[in-house]
Motif scaffolding. Structure first.
Motif, PDB file in Angstrom:
ATOM      1  N   ILE A 236      36.260  19.623  41.482  1.00 18.54           N
ATOM      2  CA  ILE A 236      35.826  20.631  42.266  1.00 18.54           C
ATOM      3  C   ILE A 236      34.984  19.816  43.546  1.00 18.54           C
ATOM      4  N   ARG A 237      34.096  19.042  43.221  1.00 20.77           N
ATOM      5  CA  ARG A 237      33.558  18.513  44.207  1.00 20.77           C
ATOM      6  C   ARG A 237      34.252  17.637  45.439  1.00 20.77           C
ATOM      7  N   GLU A 238      35.297  17.295  45.040  1.00 27.75           N
ATOM      8  CA  GLU A 238      36.353  16.459  45.764  1.00 27.75           C
ATOM      9  C   GLU A 238      37.126  17.525  46.759  1.00 27.75           C
TER      10      GLU A 238
ATOM     11  N   ILE B 244      25.895  28.912  50.709  1.00 27.84           N
ATOM     12  CA  ILE B 244      24.620  28.978  49.796  1.00 27.84           C
ATOM     13  C   ILE B 244      24.903  28.079  48.396  1.00 27.84           C
ATOM     14  N   PHE B 245      25.964  28.391  48.080  1.00 24.26           N
ATOM     15  CA  PHE B 245      26.588  27.425  46.843  1.00 24.26           C
ATOM     16  C   PHE B 245      27.290  26.237  47.263  1.00 24.26           C
ATOM     17  N   LEU B 246      28.067  26.129  48.341  1.00 27.56           N
ATOM     18  CA  LEU B 246      28.837  24.984  48.442  1.00 27.56           C
ATOM     19  C   LEU B 246      28.126  23.937  49.234  1.00 27.56           C
ATOM     20  N   SER B 247      27.018  24.289  50.048  1.00 29.00           N
ATOM     21  CA  SER B 247      26.343  23.262  50.883  1.00 29.00           C
ATOM     22  C   SER B 247      25.424  22.381  50.046  1.00 29.00           C
ATOM     23  N   GLY B 248      25.131  22.771  49.001  1.00 26.93           N
ATOM     24  CA  GLY B 248      24.062  21.816  48.245  1.00 26.93           C
ATOM     25  C   GLY B 248      22.775  22.607  48.239  1.00 26.93           C
TER      26      GLY B 248
ATOM     27  N   PRO C  34      29.111  21.275  52.561  1.00 30.48           N
ATOM     28  CA  PRO C  34      28.329  19.952  52.216  1.00 30.48           C
ATOM     29  C   PRO C  34      27.651  19.356  53.358  1.00 30.48           C
ATOM     30  N   TYR C  35      28.242  19.216  54.338  1.00 31.57           N
ATOM     31  CA  TYR C  35      27.720  18.502  55.511  1.00 31.57           C
ATOM     32  C   TYR C  35      26.536  18.842  56.516  1.00 31.57           C
ATOM     33  N   THR C  36      26.092  20.242  56.070  1.00 31.52           N
ATOM     34  CA  THR C  36      25.120  21.007  56.826  1.00 31.52           C
ATOM     35  C   THR C  36      23.696  20.746  56.077  1.00 31.52           C
ATOM     36  N   VAL C  37      24.084  20.316  54.635  1.00 31.88           N
ATOM     37  CA  VAL C  37      22.579  20.077  54.019  1.00 31.88           C
ATOM     38  C   VAL C  37      22.795  19.146  53.049  1.00 31.88           C
ATOM     39  N   TYR C  38      23.841  18.867  52.149  1.00 26.21           N
ATOM     40  CA  TYR C  38      23.963  17.881  50.908  1.00 26.21           C
ATOM     41  C   TYR C  38      23.960  16.582  51.546  1.00 26.21           C
ATOM     42  N   PHE C  39      24.619  16.193  52.469  1.00 24.06           N
ATOM     43  CA  PHE C  39      25.149  14.881  53.076  1.00 24.06           C
ATOM     44  C   PHE C  39      23.730  14.277  53.545  1.00 24.06           C
ATOM     45  N   PRO C  40      22.901  15.033  54.578  1.00 24.05           N
ATOM     46  CA  PRO C  40      22.128  14.519  55.250  1.00 24.05           C
ATOM     47  C   PRO C  40      20.843  14.311  53.910  1.00 24.05           C
ATOM     48  N   ALA C  41      20.695  15.140  53.125  1.00 22.05           N
ATOM     49  CA  ALA C  41      19.790  15.174  52.188  1.00 22.05           C
ATOM     50  C   ALA C  41      20.077  13.911  51.272  1.00 22.05           C
ATOM     51  N   SER C  42      21.217  13.740  50.930  1.00 27.37           N
ATOM     52  CA  SER C  42      21.665  12.378  50.106  1.00 27.37           C
ATOM     53  C   SER C  42      21.252  11.274  50.783  1.00 27.37           C
ATOM     54  N   LEU C  43      21.505  11.134  52.085  1.00 29.32           N
ATOM     55  CA  LEU C  43      21.348   9.929  52.754  1.00 29.32           C
ATOM     56  C   LEU C  43      19.558   9.544  52.902  1.00 29.32           C
TER      57      LEU C  43
END
Length: 262
Positions: free
Chosen positions: A201-203, A185-189, A211-220
């Motif tokens: 920390i982001r790196e 919940i904290f690291l997925s975005g 991050p690839y279950t939420v943040y990455f698709p949303a950012s795209l």
């Protein structure tokens, strides 16, 4: 190939019909995932008095996409599998010429198909309430975003299904999932886009599967700059890692299984 297609169609049609019987319940499941909408208001308010990588409109778009991504990547297989092991229901599925995992996959996909009309209604409602947040992703980002959702669901499913394998040794493997969720919940975005994290920390976080279950698709979808090639490579790498672990635990776990009829 025709035999395979018939099997897939049969699985999906059966579980889709089953999910339609619970469409009212699924509507409440959709509402239960409204945490990103709540956090959207928090970050919009914070952005008006702070200096962040995203402005208020971008925060609104991001959390809207997070909400939608979660609708099509949520997974609950560990609770179903746990029940099958405890009650001995897995014994009957082991007699079938199909890996039990495919029953869970079909059920999840059918449930996503049931959510699709609700997702459209929520999209229309969101753009009506926040007309300034109306946006259109680039065509390439839209295609890549849809691909990322498929892989995000695959990654989330294989992770949770791997954790479910511990049901062969402990009674409540779902407790492991609850511990995993604290990091997710904290690291997925979900609670905040990774853009507001300190760079160091982001790196590190970007090397984890979260991050690839939420943040990455949303950012795209909102056309945020991300390393697309590297992100897909990391996603596929984690999928392969957890798949290998899953198959190893499955073989070991079956030797421990002592459910009814086993």
């Amino acid at each position: 190939m025709r035999w395979l297609i018939n099997k897939v169609v049969s699985f999906l049609s059966v579980y889709y019909a089953h999910m339609l019987e619970y469409r009212a319940e699924i509507f409440f499941w959709v509402l239960s995932g409204s945490l990103p909408i709540i956090l959207m208001g928090v970050w919009i308010q914070a952005s008006q008095g702070g200096d962040f990588a995203l402005n208020s409109v971008e925060f609104a778009r991001y959390f809207f996409c997070v909400f939608q991504v979660r609708q099509f990547t949520n997974v609950w297989v560990i609770w179903d599998f746990e029940k099958e092991v405890i009650e001995g229901q897995l014994s009957f599925k082991l007699l079938y010429p199909v890996d039990p995992a495919w029953y869970h996959v079909a059920r999840h996909i059918a449930e996503k198909m049931t959510r699709f009309p609700i997702a459209i209604l929520i999209t229309l409602l969101f753009f009506w309430l926040y007309p300034e947040a109306v946006f259109m992703p680039k065509l390439i980002n839209l295609i890549l975003g849809l691909m990322a959702i498929v892989l995000a669901f695959t990654l989330r499913f294989i992770i949770q299904y791997t954790l479910a394998m511990f049901c062969f040794w402990i009674e409540r493997a779902s407790s492991i999932q609850q511990f995993w969720f604290l990091f997710d919940i904290f690291l997925s975005g979900i609670t905040a886009p990774l853009d507001v994290f300190p760079a160091s920390i982001r790196e590190i976080v970007l090397l984890t599967p979260f991050p690839y279950t939420v943040y990455f698709p949303a950012s795209l979808f909102i056309n945020r700059p991300v390393n697309i090639t590297l992100s897909f490579i990391i996603m596929l790498t984690w999928i392969i890692i957890f798949f290998v672990i899953n198959r190893w635990l499955w073989r070991k776990g079956l030797k421990q299984y002592s459910g009814m009829g086993a």
